[in-house]
Design a protein around this motif. Structure first.
Motif, PDB file in Angstrom:
ATOM      1  N   GLU A 157       0.830  -1.209   0.000  1.00 40.24           N
ATOM      2  CA  GLU A 157       0.000   0.000   0.000  1.00 40.24           C
ATOM      3  C   GLU A 157       0.868   1.264   0.000  1.00 40.24           C
ATOM      4  N   MET A 158       1.910   1.265   0.792  1.00 39.89           N
ATOM      5  CA  MET A 158       2.828   2.406   0.833  1.00 39.89           C
ATOM      6  C   MET A 158       3.502   2.608  -0.532  1.00 39.89           C
ATOM      7  N   LEU A 159       3.896   1.510  -1.172  1.00 43.94           N
ATOM      8  CA  LEU A 159       4.533   1.603  -2.488  1.00 43.94           C
ATOM      9  C   LEU A 159       3.559   2.106  -3.549  1.00 43.94           C
ATOM     10  N   LEU A 160       2.322   1.661  -3.491  1.00 42.42           N
ATOM     11  CA  LEU A 160       1.317   2.114  -4.459  1.00 42.42           C
ATOM     12  C   LEU A 160       1.022   3.604  -4.329  1.00 42.42           C
ATOM     13  N   THR A 164       8.998   4.398  -1.489  1.00 42.83           N
ATOM     14  CA  THR A 164      10.097   3.522  -1.906  1.00 42.83           C
ATOM     15  C   THR A 164      10.569   2.705  -0.712  1.00 42.83           C
ATOM     16  N   LEU A 165      11.295   1.651  -1.006  1.00 44.64           N
ATOM     17  CA  LEU A 165      11.803   0.740   0.013  1.00 44.64           C
ATOM     18  C   LEU A 165      13.243   0.389  -0.344  1.00 44.64           C
ATOM     19  N   PRO A 176       3.452   3.125 -12.386  1.00 43.49           N
ATOM     20  CA  PRO A 176       1.995   3.218 -12.589  1.00 43.49           C
ATOM     21  C   PRO A 176       1.410   1.974 -13.242  1.00 43.49           C
ATOM     22  N   THR A 177       2.207   1.233 -13.986  1.00 38.78           N
ATOM     23  CA  THR A 177       1.710   0.016 -14.639  1.00 38.78           C
ATOM     24  C   THR A 177       1.893  -1.228 -13.767  1.00 38.78           C
ATOM     25  N   GLY A 178       2.354  -1.017 -12.527  1.00 38.66           N
ATOM     26  CA  GLY A 178       2.518  -2.134 -11.600  1.00 38.66           C
ATOM     27  C   GLY A 178       3.912  -2.704 -11.588  1.00 38.66           C
TER      28      GLY A 178
END
Length: 178
Positions: A157-160, A164-165, A176-178
């Motif tokens: 959820e944070m990444l969406l 960043t991680l 945006p395209t996953g």
């Protein structure tokens, strides 16, 4: 790999102007490189002074480390020594080999931070993780990939939302395209 790179490069606004394919086990790439680079010479007499096409900004080489060591000197010979070259992370196995890697000099190879920890000093924060990966099997890349997959699962959820991680394979994000 070549197609995946080309597709992503074009999605990001780049243009792939040409492609060449080399046979597995091939050692002489002169005919393919002459065609790809559109090599011509300054004059018919005197030393070979190649001129290459002017619509190239860089070259992506989907090649193993051994293949890179063969292709790169031939790229230089045919006049592409000033072009930036990008390779696959698999072209570097995590062990420094100055003599074996000499012909790959200048190729930009994306390396997972975990692999770099293997050649770093004991104070590197990833050193212990790297040593644990070595104990888990001969492929620390897969260890890093699995660890990052587990970390991503809990933070999707944070990444969406654009976050960043910092993972063992690098900085991770979602497009945006996953």
């Amino acid at each position: 790999t070549r197609e995946a790179f080309a597709n992503e490069f074009e999605l990001l606004g780049g243009e792939v102007v040409d492609r060449a394919r080399f046979a597995s086990g091939q050692t002489d790439f002169s005919s393919e490189l002459r065609a790809l680079l559109r090599v011509r010479t300054k004059s018919d007499d005197g030393p070979f002074q190649p001129i290459i096409r002017d619509d190239l900004d860089a070259i992506f080489l989907a090649a193993s480390g051994d293949e890179l060591a063969l292709v790169v000197p031939q790229l230089d010979y045919f006049g592409a020594e000033e072009l930036p070259r990008y390779g696959l992370g698999l072209a570097y196995n995590g062990n420094r080999d100055p003599r074996g890697d000499a012909d790959k000099n200048g190729v930009i190879i994306p390396i997972a931070p975990l692999l770099l920890a293997g050649t770093a000093g004991p104070e590197n924060p990833l050193r212990i993780t790297y040593e644990r990966a070595q104990l888990a099997g001969p492929l620390p890349r897969l260890f890093a990939f699995g660890a990052d997959a587990a970390a991503l699962a809990g933070r999707m959820e944070m990444l969406l939302q654009g976050g960043t991680l910092d993972g063992l394979t690098g900085e991770l994000s979602v497009t945006p395209t996953g």
